[in-house]
Design an enzyme around this catalytic site. Structure first.
Site, PDB file in Angstrom:
ATOM      1  N   GLU B 263      23.843  17.003  18.649  1.00  0.00           N
ATOM      2  CA  GLU B 263      23.032  17.409  19.806  1.00  0.00           C
ATOM      3  C   GLU B 263      21.636  17.645  19.256  1.00  0.00           C
ATOM      4  O   GLU B 263      21.404  18.613  18.542  1.00  0.00           O
ATOM      5  CB  GLU B 263      23.640  18.653  20.440  1.00  0.00           C
ATOM      6  N   GLU B 394       8.457  16.143  20.036  1.00  0.00           N
ATOM      7  CA  GLU B 394       9.017  17.416  20.469  1.00  0.00           C
ATOM      8  C   GLU B 394       8.214  18.551  19.831  1.00  0.00           C
ATOM      9  O   GLU B 394       8.137  18.654  18.606  1.00  0.00           O
ATOM     10  CB  GLU B 394      10.488  17.498  20.045  1.00  0.00           C
TER      11      GLU B 394
END
Lengths: 312, 483
Positions: B263, B394
């Protein structure tokens, strides 16, 4: 390069009308719905299991891999966005076309496949054995065609979340799947790995069995006449060892099926696949005649969860 | 101060939660084979990111501890755990869920101290959702045959689990609960900057009397994570963290039979159409990017707003941001807490500076940041182009990049133009548009007219380079069952 030793150098075809010269087929690649030769201009000889020269087939290059990926990506929105019912109908149509050409496939599979013992004895695979492979391939395709509008109901559903929200989860296709087709099972193996990729809405770049590519190329002709949109399946022939690393390292390929790669060669491809976090499916060689279950359908889907508030 | 200065404004009185509630101990130990002990690595001080003061000393694990933990997990797996009937395993998980609830306030304060997140979030999200995960998966332990993974699904074995610092307790719960429900045993490594709640969870697990070795918790840095990943006797790796590290792990496991779920990072688009209820959308945008200081893999870090309402929306967003209270994480009034570490703060600063350098317009509400600690004011960039780093990378901080679009097709194109695919948001009153966007967004979670909702029954996970595998729901069992 193929390792089979040719027994003779002149192509041998099934016996034909003695007074008429057979029209031979040129075996080419299948990219974006067309049948081009390799951009590299290369070809390689393919022999039957008995050692007879069958044909020179296109030997795809790195650039052909890239062209195939572009075609598969272009086709993805349409194929994944089609209704599941429509996909099921198109896939069923493939089975109809395949069934209609059973004799051709029986002959080609028979030429391509034989056991070691049979090679030693100098025999070809019996027509019955080849016919069983082709029949199983047709049935396998029908099996997966039927899954296309059922799989989401099996694995999707609503999520009983603790709050005033409606939440549901559905399987969606992963995207472009690179398929390294089984090396031994030239037709039944191929359809067993390809059909589940398509049933869930992915598009595919397939590298066919290196030494036994003729049934795969003929199968591409079946696909081309089955209302399958161009680019949904792209099929390359050539050296698996040469092409697979380009497919495994391609940033616009989302997943990789290593069925046709021996275990010892998988690690290098898995390392390349990590470059864009590809989903890698690396199963043991199964018994292709066995009930396939649904594990291959689950290998190339993503679960999407959607939330919306409930209120007035 | 509020921009609406004309109306009378009531000042907030401080409402701090007491740090005594956290029952901080001077030192914490790692947990192996049912016992707490000092790790053979360095003794490291974990600090409070809100004031940079040491909270406690943690005796980190060394390589020998990894070997011991995996051996203990293997013994527990071969011994009592995998053979235990599911209904008994489930009861252990129920005990853990209840104990987290009982010690919820303590865990919330401890989490806010160690992580820097506002107590409102640790109290209302991290801790209750962690308990809910154990409660949810407890009920699966004796029902696995109904999960769609065959009539008698088997566990995988020993699971190595590596979790990040943004939701320390919650991520531990996401990892441990489904693993144990399926009959696996666990070696868990919390993040180096936030080990405390995972070690208290180990205490809870010990007090719940789980068999020794079923759960082992190793505090430590990347080297310990790598040692777990590389250990020959680990059957499965579950990792939550950056895409960069996820790729390293995927490469490391190439050629092995170890299972993997990842993840990873995200760069979610939060798409606001001109017919959206703008006040609700503003709340969703704020929640999307400033929840947990934006240190959320599924944060709505790219706001895509339809051109016709862009000015109005940005104006109202700025007014709303002026009311955000940034400061003491333990104050119940606080909306935005501290950044977790100096390293993370440096990364946020570097990327924000690139935004300015590349030509985007930077804006922050007036707010006073504490002198000590790691702080970053809520920040909005307008005039962002899709090519800017702040639109592609990010940031993992309270920084929102605003882009505009004219048509739904353009919104989709921009939203999907990223190697990530974890989450997305859609704001519109038109139902058919919601469903159409939801179907075409290449992201694992789509929030429509809401954002950042989490539930143990709802599968969560990414497309593309945001990882593979799902956590939560029936789907979350798959990663911990043999096939």
């Amino acid at each position: 390069m193929p390792t089979k030793r040719p027994k003779q150098t002149t192509p041998k075809q099934p016996a034909a009308d003695a007074t008429r010269l057979r029209v031979r087929k040129t075996y080419k690649l299948y990219i974006g719905g067309a049948f081009p030769r390799s951009e590299s201009g290369r070809s390689y000889p393919v022999h039957s299991a008995a050692g007879d020269l069958l044909a020179y087939v296109a030997q795809a290059s790195r650039k052909d891999v890239r062209d195939a990926v572009v075609a598969a990506r272009k086709a993805f929105a349409g194929w994944s966005g089609a209704t599941a019912y429509n996909r099921g109908q198109v896939l069923y149509r493939v089975a109809e076309m395949l069934d209609g050409r059973r004799d051709q496939f029986v002959a080609q599979v028979g030429q391509a496949e034989m056991s070691t013992a049979e090679v030693a004895a100098g025999e070809v695979v019996s027509a019955d054995a080849a016919r069983a492979q082709v029949d199983a391939a047709v049935d396998r395709w029908v099996y997966y065609a039927g899954w296309s509008d059922k799989y989401a109901q099996i694995v999707g559903g609503t999520n009983p979340v603790a709050g005033p929200y409606f939440s549901f989860s559905l399987p969606e296709p992963t995207g472009v799947v690179g398929v390294l087709a089984p090396q031994d099972s030239s037709l039944l193996g191929l359809v067993s790995v390809l059909a589940p990729v398509l049933a869930t809405g992915n598009t595919a770049v397939v590298i066919a069995s290196e030494d036994r590519p003729l049934p795969a190329i003929s199968f591409a002709e079946v696909l081309a006449t089955s209302d399958l949109p161009p680019g949904v399946v792209n099929l390359l022939t050539g050296s698996t060892a040469e092409l697979a690393p380009w497919l495994a390292g391609h940033r616009d390929v989302n997943a990789l099926d290593l069925s046709g790669v021996v275990v010892a060669d998988r690690k290098a491809l898995q390392i390349k696949a990590a470059g864009n976090v590809k989903r890698v499916y690396a199963p043991h060689e199964p018994d292709w005649f066995a009930d396939p279950g649904i594990s291959r359908l689950g290998a190339f889907v993503e679960t999407k969860t959607v939330w919306h508030p409930i209120g007035v | 101060m509020s921009a609406r200065a004309k109306s009378p404004v009531f000042e907030y009185a401080p409402a701090p939660e007491s740090r005594e509630i956290a029952r901080l101990k001077p030192s914490y130990q790692i947990f192996i084979d049912g016992r707490f002990r000092d790790g053979s690595g360095d003794a490291v001080k974990t600090i409070n990111p809100a004031d940079e003061q040491p909270l406690a000393e943690v005796a980190e694990a060394g390589p020998a501890d990894v070997a011991d933990a995996v051996a203990a997990a293997r013994r527990a797996y071969e011994g009592p755990w995998s053979a235990m009937p599911g209904k008994e395993r489930g009861k252990y998980l129920f005990r853990i869920a209840r104990a987290i609830q009982e010690r919820g306030r303590e865990l919330a304060v401890l989490e806010s101290l160690d992580n820097g997140k506002p107590i409102r979030e640790s109290r209302d999200v991290d801790v209750p959702v962690a308990a809910a995960h154990f409660f949810y998966y407890a009920g699966w332990a004796d029902k696995l045959g109904y999960g769609g993974f065959g009539p008698d699904p088997r566990p995988v074995g020993v699971a190595g689990q590596i979790i990040p610092w943004n939701f320390p307790l919650l991520m531990a719960a996401w990892k441990i609960a489904p693993a144990l429900a399926c009959g696996n045993t666990v070696v868990l490594k919390p993040a180096e900057t936030t080990p405390l709640t995972a070690l208290v969870l180990a205490e809870i697990i010990a007090e719940a009397e789980l068999p020794a070795g079923v759960v082992n918790v190793l505090a430590g840095g990347p080297a310990i994570g790598a040692a777990i990943v590389e250990h020959d006797d680990v059957d499965k790796i579950a990792f939550t963290g950056s895409t960069e590290v996820g790729k390293i792990i995927q490469r490391t496991l190439a050629g092995t039979s170890k299972r993997l779920s990842l993840e990873l990072g995200g760069k979610a688009a939060n798409i606001v159409f001109d017919d959206a209820p703008l006040d609700q959308a503003v709340e969703g945008i704020v929640n999307g990017i400033f929840f947990n200081q934006g240190q959320v893999c599924c944060a709505g870090s790219r706001l895509l707003v339809q051109e016709s309402v862009a000015d109005e929306l940005i104006d109202s967003l700025q007014r709303r941001l002026a009311t955000l209270r940034v400061g003491d994480p333990l104050d119940k009034n606080t909306d935005v807490g501290a950044i977790n570490s100096a390293a993370q703060l440096a990364r946020i600063r570097e990327l924000t500076e690139s935004g300015v350098a590349e030509g985007a317009t930077r804006w922050s509400p007036p707010c006073e940041l504490p002198e000590r600690g790691f702080w970053f004011a809520p920040t909005v960039f307008t005039g962002v182009s899709p090519a800017h780093r702040i639109a592609r990378e990010e940031i993992f901080g309270p920084v929102l990049s605003v882009l505009t679009f004219r048509t739904p097709a353009e919104a989709l194109e921009k939203a999907n133009n990223t190697p990530y695919g974890l989450s997305a948001g859609v704001w519109t009153e038109k139902g058919s548009r919601i469903l159409s966007m939801a179907a075409q967004l290449r992201a694992g979670v789509v929030w429509a007219n809401t954002f950042n909702r989490f539930d143990p029954s709802a599968p969560f996970g990414g497309y593309k380079e945001s990882g593979f595998g799902r956590e939560g729901g029936r789907h979350g069992l798959e990663a911990y069952l043999a096939h």
